[in-house]
Design a protein around this motif. Structure first.
Motif, short mmCIF file in Angstrom:
data_model
loop_
_atom_site.label_atom_id
_atom_site.label_comp_id
_atom_site.label_asym_id
_atom_site.label_seq_id
_atom_site.Cartn_x
_atom_site.Cartn_y
_atom_site.Cartn_z
N VAL A 374 -56.55 17.80 -33.12
CA VAL A 374 -57.03 18.05 -34.24
C VAL A 374 -56.23 18.64 -35.41
O VAL A 374 -55.59 19.69 -34.89
CB VAL A 374 -58.46 19.11 -34.52
CG1 VAL A 374 -59.03 19.06 -35.73
CG2 VAL A 374 -59.41 18.47 -33.43
N THR A 376 -55.56 19.97 -39.20
CA THR A 376 -56.13 20.46 -40.18
C THR A 376 -55.30 20.77 -41.62
O THR A 376 -54.99 22.05 -42.12
CB THR A 376 -56.95 21.90 -39.90
OG1 THR A 376 -56.01 23.03 -39.41
CG2 THR A 376 -58.20 21.73 -38.86
N ARG A 399 -59.37 8.80 -43.12
CA ARG A 399 -59.81 7.92 -42.07
C ARG A 399 -58.33 7.19 -41.73
O ARG A 399 -57.97 7.02 -40.55
CB ARG A 399 -60.54 6.78 -42.52
CG ARG A 399 -62.13 7.21 -42.50
CD ARG A 399 -62.92 5.92 -42.42
NE ARG A 399 -64.33 6.17 -42.10
CZ ARG A 399 -65.47 5.88 -42.99
NH1 ARG A 399 -65.02 5.62 -43.99
NH2 ARG A 399 -66.42 6.38 -42.38
N ALA A 402 -56.11 9.60 -39.76
CA ALA A 402 -56.48 9.78 -38.32
C ALA A 402 -56.16 8.68 -37.40
O ALA A 402 -55.87 8.66 -36.47
CB ALA A 402 -58.13 10.05 -38.68
N VAL A 408 -57.96 13.70 -34.72
CA VAL A 408 -59.09 14.03 -35.88
C VAL A 408 -58.34 14.65 -36.90
O VAL A 408 -57.22 15.66 -36.69
CB VAL A 408 -60.06 14.93 -35.34
CG1 VAL A 408 -60.70 15.52 -36.17
CG2 VAL A 408 -60.63 14.37 -34.04
N LEU A 410 -58.87 17.04 -40.49
CA LEU A 410 -59.77 17.69 -41.32
C LEU A 410 -58.74 18.04 -42.61
O LEU A 410 -57.86 18.86 -42.50
CB LEU A 410 -60.09 18.83 -40.80
CG LEU A 410 -61.16 19.91 -41.45
CD1 LEU A 410 -62.02 20.45 -40.63
CD2 LEU A 410 -60.32 20.89 -42.32
N VAL A 418 -63.74 15.22 -42.90
CA VAL A 418 -63.06 15.02 -41.60
C VAL A 418 -63.21 13.48 -41.11
O VAL A 418 -64.25 12.95 -41.24
CB VAL A 418 -63.88 15.92 -40.60
CG1 VAL A 418 -63.16 16.02 -39.07
CG2 VAL A 418 -63.89 17.45 -41.11
N ALA A 420 -62.33 10.85 -37.45
CA ALA A 420 -61.75 10.45 -36.26
C ALA A 420 -61.08 9.08 -36.38
O ALA A 420 -61.36 8.43 -37.35
CB ALA A 420 -62.95 10.34 -35.10
N ALA A 425 -66.73 9.46 -39.97
CA ALA A 425 -66.21 10.63 -40.99
C ALA A 425 -67.31 11.63 -41.25
O ALA A 425 -68.57 11.33 -41.13
CB ALA A 425 -65.99 9.83 -42.00
N ALA A 467 -64.68 15.49 -34.10
CA ALA A 467 -64.67 15.34 -35.81
C ALA A 467 -65.92 16.14 -36.24
O ALA A 467 -65.85 16.80 -37.20
CB ALA A 467 -64.77 13.86 -36.27
#
Ligand SMILES: NC(=O)C1=CN([C@@H]2O[C@H](COP(=O)(O)OP(=O)(O)OC[C@H]3O[C@@H](n4cnc5c(N)ncnc54)[C@H](O)[C@@H]3O)[C@@H](O)[C@H]2O)[C@@H](O)CC1
Ligand SMILES: [K+]
Length: 513
Positions: A374, A376, A399, A402, A408, A410, A418, A420, A425, A467
């Motif tokens: 993930v 961020t 998107r 990702a 993922v 964010l 967010v 995946a 989403a 996600a």
């Protein structure tokens, strides 16, 4: 995925998907029934605004700005209902055609209908003196900036501060992205009534700043056939609550999940304190810390097991959080590579994202991971990672990154988006502006890592679920910001962390039985 279980207030559909859902609903219903549902709901909201503004509907002055399409039709039928209740309703037609049935209904109930040209002072006077202006210029069929005379009347409404209720979305806002083509040719709504579902433009970009208070009304659209690529799920208290359940009677600190944090440095010990502050309240039963700010972490949080050593030697966890304030040196790079080599979920924030953007080996190690990753980023970090700025379509940008990175992503902002890698989403759009404060992202990283560790301890996470949890963490973080800012208080990142227990409790209380 299909839209089973979605509610109008959580389903964010593309215009194309709205059109199909509407066509499916219309096929089952008598002619015009959907528009009547929309107009009824609109009239109810308009009526309650008028009662707030003038104390009653009877005798109030309502002006409808009416464009060429069905958005104008909604406004006209709602206007007819208000006229029937005694409001003085004037419809100003701003396009070369209009919904004829709606205009007839308004006239039958005593309303007036007139065509407006640019510079028509009588029309401007009507807008300026109205108790309520209903914006039915453009809905989901709108493209680009408002044309004249609509742009001019929208400006009159803005400048005279008259109350504005937008039909479906503020006219001049792009429904799918929230982009505003011309800041001088857009409606500023005090309230917006969205029909059937949300549109991304109501929550994101400049559109979010024009929407005002948002109500979503159910007109009977089904979300069962909406494709993942056309859907963003908005997180609210009801959808977050089931993912924030408390521990069971048989749980111990390990079964609740162990989260590891490697953040902060000698230069930036505060990031370590803030990231662990978030991690303490994200449902994990045990927080480890590995890094150079171990003494400061223990001094603040005696419950955190903090050591100076490497991530690789810190012991088993169900998720690592690496990055915030960790630095860009060889030691920080080693922490990212150590964590990337583990098969547990990994959250990379701040400095770790810069390392990933600048160092091809770090990037390759992260992309090659088998466990869930993930990332961020804020907008600047996002641009460094993606090689291009976020742009107007935030959902598409997130998107795409990702999918490219197999992680993922964010994207932080006034609304957090967010996605995946498979396109699932989410959006968390309830954070107050007070969250824009130094260190608030560190708290979010810790909180989310803790939530990931907690859920990973119960069942291995897949990217789509990670996600969802990322969006839930952003929602809780936003709720904590609101709790901290309550009564007009000023807010620091530490206040946001301190408000997390109350925020979790608030969200849990809304849990549908
Ligand atoms: N389709 C349905 O079943 C329902 C639709 N409803 C309403 O219908 C709306 C969509 O209606 P429409 O498809 O007619 O679209 P709009 O009402 O948004 O109108 C689009 C029309 O406006 C013109 N236009 C587009 N951009 C313009 C611009 N920048 N300046 C000036 N004119 C412009 C074009 O001629 C276009 O055909 C929704 O937003 C909603 O309010 C509701 O009544 C609920 C049911
Ligand atoms: K509108």
């Amino acid at each position: 995925m299909t839209g089973h279980g979605l509610r109008p207030a959580t389903a964010v559909l593309t215009v194309a998907a709205v059109r199909r859902a509407e066509a499916a609903a219309m096929a089952e219903l008598p002619e015009g029934a959907l528009m009547q549902r929309a107009a009824t709901a609109l009239a109810v909201v308009a009526g309650s605004m008028l009662r707030e503004i003038c104390g009653r509907v009877t005798g109030s002055r309502v002006v409808l700005l009416v464009g060429a399409g069905d958005n104008g039709g909604d406004a006209l039928y709602a206007g007819a209902r208000l006229a029937a209740r005694g409001a003085r309703v004037d419809a100003l037609l701003v396009a070369d055609r209009h919904h004829v049935g709606g205009a007839d209904a308004l006239r039958r109930n005593g309303g007036r209908v007139q065509v407006v040209a640019l510079g028509d002072l009588v029309a401007a006077e009507l807008v300026a003196r109205a108790d309520l202006v209903v914006d039915g210029i453009l809905g989901i069929g709108g493209r680009g900036a408002l044309r004249e005379p609509a742009a001019w009347l929208a400006a009159v409404a803005r400048e005279t501060d008259v109350a504005v209720l937008a039909v479906d979305l503020p006219s001049g806002v792009d429904a799918d992205t929230g982009a505003v083509a011309d800041a001088d040719a857009v409606v500023h709504a005090d309230r917006t009534v969205a029909f059937g579902c949300l549109k991304a433009g109501l929550l994101l970009g400049d559109g979010a700043l024009r929407t005002g208070e948002l109500a979503v009304v159910d007109i009977g659209l089904s979300f069962d056939d909406v494709a993942t690529s056309e859907l963003v799920v908005r997180i609210d208290d009801d959808s977050a609550a089931p993912l924030l359940a408390g521990p069971g009677a048989r749980d111990d600190k390990y079964t609740r999940g162990v989260v590891g944090v490697s953040a902060g440095s000698e230069a930036y010990p505060g990031a370590a304190v803030l990231a662990t502050a978030g991690a303490r309240h994200g449902l994990a039963g045990y927080v480890r810390y590995a890094g150079h700010a171990h003494e400061q972490v223990v001094a603040h949080w005696p419950d955190v097991v903090a050591r100076p050593g490497r991530v690789a030697d810190a012991g088993r966890t169900q998720c690592w959080v690496v990055g915030s304030g960790r630095g860009l040196d060889e030691d920080a790079r080693g922490a990212v590579l150590d964590a990337a080599a583990l098969d547990v979920p990994l959250l990379l924030d701040a400095d770790a994202l810069t390392l990933m953007a600048d160092d091809a080996d770090v990037r390759a190690a992260v992309v090659a991971r088998s466990g869930v990753t993930v990332l961020t980023p804020h907008a600047g970090e996002f641009a460094r990672l993606a090689g291009v700025p976020v742009g107007e379509d935030r959902v598409a940008a997130v998107r795409s990154l990702a999918a490219d990175l197999g992680a993922v992503v964010l994207l932080k902002g006034s609304a957090t988006v967010v996605a995946a890698p498979d396109g699932h989403a989410y959006v968390a759009a309830s954070a107050p502006p007070e969250l824009a404060t130094a260190g608030s992202g560190d708290v979010l990283a810790g909180l989310l890592g803790s939530l990931l560790a907690h859920h990973e301890a119960h069942a291995p996470l897949d990217p789509a679920r990670a996600a969802l949890l990322a969006a839930v963490a952003a929602h809780v973080h936003g709720a904590a910001g609101a709790v901290a800012a309550d009564d007009g208080r000023t807010v620091t990142a530490l206040d946001v962390a301190a408000a997390l227990p109350a925020a979790v409790a608030r969200v849990r209380r809304s849990s549908p039985e």
